[in-house]
Design an enzyme around this catalytic site. Structure first.
Site, PDB file in Angstrom:
ATOM      1  N   ASP A   1      63.256  -0.737  54.182  1.00 13.81           N
ATOM      2  CA  ASP A   1      63.865   0.325  53.380  1.00 13.81           C
ATOM      3  C   ASP A   1      63.455   1.668  54.000  1.00 13.81           C
ATOM      4  OD1 ASP A   1      64.965  -1.235  50.914  1.00 13.81           O
ATOM      5  OD2 ASP A   1      62.988  -2.059  51.294  1.00 13.81           O
TER       6      ASP A   1
ATOM      7  N   HIS B   1      57.167  -8.921  51.734  1.00  8.98           N
ATOM      8  CA  HIS B   1      56.174  -8.367  50.804  1.00  8.98           C
ATOM      9  C   HIS B   1      54.761  -8.820  51.211  1.00  8.98           C
ATOM     10  CE1 HIS B   1      59.743  -8.839  47.928  1.00  8.98           C
ATOM     11  NE2 HIS B   1      59.498  -7.552  47.860  1.00  8.98           N
TER      12      HIS B   1
ATOM     13  N   SER C   1      64.763  -9.951  48.621  1.00 10.64           N
ATOM     14  CA  SER C   1      64.877 -10.737  47.388  1.00 10.64           C
ATOM     15  C   SER C   1      66.346 -11.014  47.092  1.00 10.64           C
ATOM     16  CB  SER C   1      64.254  -9.974  46.215  1.00 10.64           C
ATOM     17  OG  SER C   1      62.953  -9.566  46.548  1.00 10.64           O
TER      18      SER C   1
ATOM     19  N   GLY D   1      58.888  -7.709  42.799  1.00 11.51           N
ATOM     20  CA  GLY D   1      58.699  -9.140  42.606  1.00 11.51           C
ATOM     21  C   GLY D   1      59.708  -9.971  43.383  1.00 11.51           C
TER      22      GLY D   1
HETATM   23  P1  AMP Z   1      61.146  -4.515  46.822  1.00  9.76           P
HETATM   24  O1  AMP Z   1      60.464  -5.589  46.053  1.00  9.76           O
HETATM   25  O2  AMP Z   1      62.454  -4.932  47.415  1.00  9.76           O
HETATM   26  O3  AMP Z   1      61.206  -3.205  46.077  1.00  9.76           O
HETATM   27  O4  AMP Z   1      60.218  -4.228  48.083  1.00  9.76           O
HETATM   28  C1  AMP Z   1      58.866  -3.881  47.936  1.00  9.76           C
HETATM   29  C2  AMP Z   1      58.345  -3.420  49.272  1.00  9.76           C
HETATM   30  O5  AMP Z   1      58.483  -4.455  50.239  1.00  9.76           O
HETATM   31  C3  AMP Z   1      59.110  -2.200  49.828  1.00  9.76           C
HETATM   32  O6  AMP Z   1      58.202  -1.312  50.436  1.00  9.76           O
HETATM   33  C4  AMP Z   1      60.022  -2.829  50.836  1.00  9.76           C
HETATM   34  O7  AMP Z   1      60.399  -1.951  51.879  1.00  9.76           O
HETATM   35  C5  AMP Z   1      59.151  -3.948  51.369  1.00  9.76           C
HETATM   36  N1  AMP Z   1      59.986  -4.991  52.002  1.00  9.76           N
HETATM   37  C6  AMP Z   1      61.058  -5.614  51.453  1.00  9.76           C
HETATM   38  N2  AMP Z   1      61.595  -6.465  52.348  1.00  9.76           N
HETATM   39  C7  AMP Z   1      60.858  -6.368  53.485  1.00  9.76           C
HETATM   40  C8  AMP Z   1      60.921  -6.985  54.763  1.00  9.76           C
HETATM   41  N3  AMP Z   1      61.849  -7.878  55.067  1.00  9.76           N
HETATM   42  N4  AMP Z   1      59.972  -6.641  55.662  1.00  9.76           N
HETATM   43  C9  AMP Z   1      59.014  -5.720  55.373  1.00  9.76           C
HETATM   44  N5  AMP Z   1      58.910  -5.109  54.191  1.00  9.76           N
HETATM   45  C10 AMP Z   1      59.811  -5.426  53.252  1.00  9.76           C
END
Ligand code: AMP
Length: 280
Positions: free
Chosen positions: A147, A34, A183, A28
């Site tokens: 990531d 995202h 985030s 979130g």
């Molecule tokens: P998170 O909410 O941080 O767990 O991220 C959810 C998904 O979004 C994960 O697969 C992250 O690698 C991806 N994500 C987060 N930040 C980015 C970004 N800046 N560019 C591309 N994908 C992202």
């Protein structure tokens, strides 16, 4: 857009979803990174499922689980705009009932980088993602290159455990000044926000050196370290030039390698990476 707040609701929604299902797991507080994954899932599948779940088991005891930013109302509005079909928002109590005792452990690739700085992190990640895959039963699941190690861990888990889905990894989305969207960027005060561009600057420096033909990985690490060390607000946790599959640190660069880092800017821990190509 359907909102499934329990596992039973999600499973019912899934069984009413004909065709391919694209799944984007998130914690979130959504941003353009995202949403790029959601957009790609939308293009490539008949049904798009996004999960919002701040997974307690992937945070260490001294980490930011309690303060992790949350804004469900805003997230839902953004997902609606992207034509998401189903949003899965389970509770921690239902995901981890009292007698929960089964874990997914991916070995080796989790020993390094984020795995060594955040003990237990990838055990929490692999377990929750395996559970989400079992509940959502996606055709394709979308992860961000931001990531990089997480994407590798999930790919390895899916292959080793014969999971019946495709893991898709999409490029990192950045702010105009290069900072990778996250985030956690919300934690940065204005001065820290300016300093945070140093991560991408260091990655760009590595790319430039590589382009010039530098093949000594230690020189890249040293130059990146020197650049970041000039910033008083920045504290390096690791700087890595590693094999893109095994994440083993390299001494000589041959072909594609992963340049990655974790840096604290004030209290905020940021990670970033790029793949250095031979002929970029
Ligand atoms: P998170 O909410 O941080 O767990 O991220 C959810 C998904 O979004 C994960 O697969 C992250 O690698 C991806 N994500 C987060 N930040 C980015 C970004 N800046 N560019 C591309 N994908 C992202």
């Amino acid at each position: 857009m359907q909102i499934a707040k329990s596992i039973a609701q999600m499973k019912a929604a899934r069984s009413n979803s004909p065709g391919s299902v694209g799944f984007v797991p998130t914690m979130g507080y959504l941003h353009e990174g995202h949403l790029a994954l959601v957009k790609q899932a939308r293009v490539e599948n008949s049904v798009v499922v996004v999960s919002i779940f701040v997974n307690p088991t992937q945070f260490g005891p001294a980490e930011d689980f309690k303060t992790y930013p949350r804004n469900t109302e805003r997230d839902l509005a953004l997902l609606q705009k992207k034509n998401t079909d189903i949003v899965f928002m389970p509770s921690a109590e239902e995901m981890y009932p009292e007698k929960f005792s089964s874990w997914v452990v991916v070995e080796k690739v989790t020993d390094r980088l984020e795995g060594s700085c955040r003990p237990g992190h990838f055990k929490g990640v692999a377990t929750v993602v395996a559970k989400l895959f079992n509940i959502v039963e996606p055709t394709r699941a979308y992860f961000g290159q931001k990531d990089a190690q997480q994407a590798l861990v999930i790919k390895k888990m899916a292959a080793d455990l014969n999971m019946n889905l495709e893991v898709v990894v999409s490029p990192t989305v950045r702010e105009k000044d290069g900072l990778a969207m996250s985030s956690r960027n919300i934690y940065l005060n204005p001065q820290e926000r300016k300093t945070a561009t140093i991560l991408f600057k260091a990655l760009t420096l590595a790319q430039k050196l590589r382009k010039k033909g530098e093949s000594d990985a230690e020189i890249l690490r040293q130059q990146m370290t020197a650049l970041i060390s000039r910033e008083p607000l920045a504290k390096i946790e690791y700087i890595s030039i590693a094999d893109t599959d095994t994440l083993e640190e390299l001494s000589t660069i041959n072909g594609q390698v992963l340049a990655s880092m974790a840096v604290r800017i004030g209290q905020t821990r940021l990670i970033d990476n790029i793949i250095l190509k031979q002929n970029p």
